[in-house]
Design an enzyme around this catalytic site. Structure first.
Site, PDB file in Angstrom:
ATOM      1  N   ALA A 106       0.857  -1.188   0.000  1.00 23.23           N
ATOM      2  CA  ALA A 106       0.000   0.000   0.000  1.00 23.23           C
ATOM      3  C   ALA A 106       0.897   1.243   0.000  1.00 23.23           C
ATOM      4  CB  ALA A 106      -0.899  -0.001   1.230  1.00 23.23           C
ATOM      5  N   CYS A 107       0.636   2.177  -0.883  1.00 18.52           N
ATOM      6  CA  CYS A 107       1.419   3.415  -0.986  1.00 18.52           C
ATOM      7  C   CYS A 107       1.394   4.146   0.368  1.00 18.52           C
ATOM      8  CB  CYS A 107       0.829   4.297  -2.083  1.00 18.52           C
ATOM      9  SG  CYS A 107       1.492   5.966  -2.102  1.00 18.52           S
ATOM     10  N   SER A 108       2.570   4.349   0.942  1.00 18.69           N
ATOM     11  CA  SER A 108       2.618   4.919   2.297  1.00 18.69           C
ATOM     12  C   SER A 108       2.150   6.372   2.318  1.00 18.69           C
ATOM     13  CB  SER A 108       4.024   4.791   2.872  1.00 18.69           C
ATOM     14  OG  SER A 108       4.990   5.206   1.946  1.00 18.69           O
TER      15      SER A 108
END
Lengths: 118, 117
Positions: free
Chosen positions: B75-77
């Site tokens: 998941a894109c931080s």
């Protein structure tokens, strides 16, 4: 090095897609990717001169694109029909771009390894 | 063939995550490899382990199942920060990381498929 096309399809405000497309250009650019950007449909508005989204408490998205050449992103393709349908010409845009017809855009995208639509 | 997957939409509002899951399962069944699944923009919300839909498929469970198979599900931080999704809210087989992971999947993959709007 993989060649990646970021396709801007949506207006600069109203949804996050174009802003995130811009961030992905910066983000992927630093990881040794050859990044090209194509603007089609309402995505051509992303490059429109004179954007002022201050009342939305947002920053003008178009202003960032001319600076991308400093990050070695130098291939910008704009769809001619999408411009014409919106009563725009290349002179209305914040930077010099390559204006291509549908066949030209298709060929440019076909020349990329990966196409990421925003 | 190695396939990379990008999911750009969140849970239940949109079919993207469902389609990506079924695509990945079908690709694995055909003997392909999934190089990685990157959750981008609202797609990060699919990582939330507190998703508990009454009587419906659990899209977090579906992605977590793919992660449990050893497929990197990231998941894109930055997108997670925008959406208040904290590390301890992410299910066991999904990790938060940056766009470097997306670049890694693109580099590793023979084909790259986006599921979004």
């Amino acid at each position: 090095m993989k060649k990646v096309a970021i396709v801007m399809r949506k207006a600069p405000y109203g949804s996050v897609y174009s802003a995130e497309g811009y961030r992905s250009i910066m983000g992927l650019g630093v990881f040794e990717m050859d990044v090209a950007v194509a603007f089609v449909d309402d995505g051509v508005y992303v490059l429109l001169k004179g954007q002022n989204p201050a009342k939305l408490d947002m920053k003008p998205l178009g202003d960032g694109f001319p600076m991308l050449s400093d990050f070695d992103v130098k291939q910008f393709y704009v769809h001619a029909e999408s411009l014409a349908e919106r009563g725009l010409t290349a002179d209305d845009l914040v930077m010099g771009v390559e204006v291509l017809d549908s066949a030209g855009i298709s060929a440019a995208l076909a020349g990329c390894d990966v196409v990421l639509p925003f | 063939m190695k396939i990379g997957v990008l999911i750009m939409e969140g849970p239940y509002q949109h079919q993207a995550v469902d389609s990506a899951y079924h695509f990945a399962k079908a690709a694995l069944a055909r003997g392909h490899e999934i190089a990685g699944i990157f959750l981008y923009t609202d797609g990060v919300n699919n990582a939330n382990k507190f998703i508990r839909p009454p009587g419906e498929r659990n899209v977090n469970g579906m992605l977590d199942e793919l992660g449990a198979l050893g497929i990197p599900v990231i998941a894109c931080s930055a997108c997670a920060r925008f959406r208040g999704l904290q590390k301890d809210m992410v299910s066991a087989n999904i990790r938060a990381s940056g766009l470097g992971s997306l670049a890694e999947f693109i580099t590793a993959a023979d084909r790259f498929v986006t599921f979004g709007d």
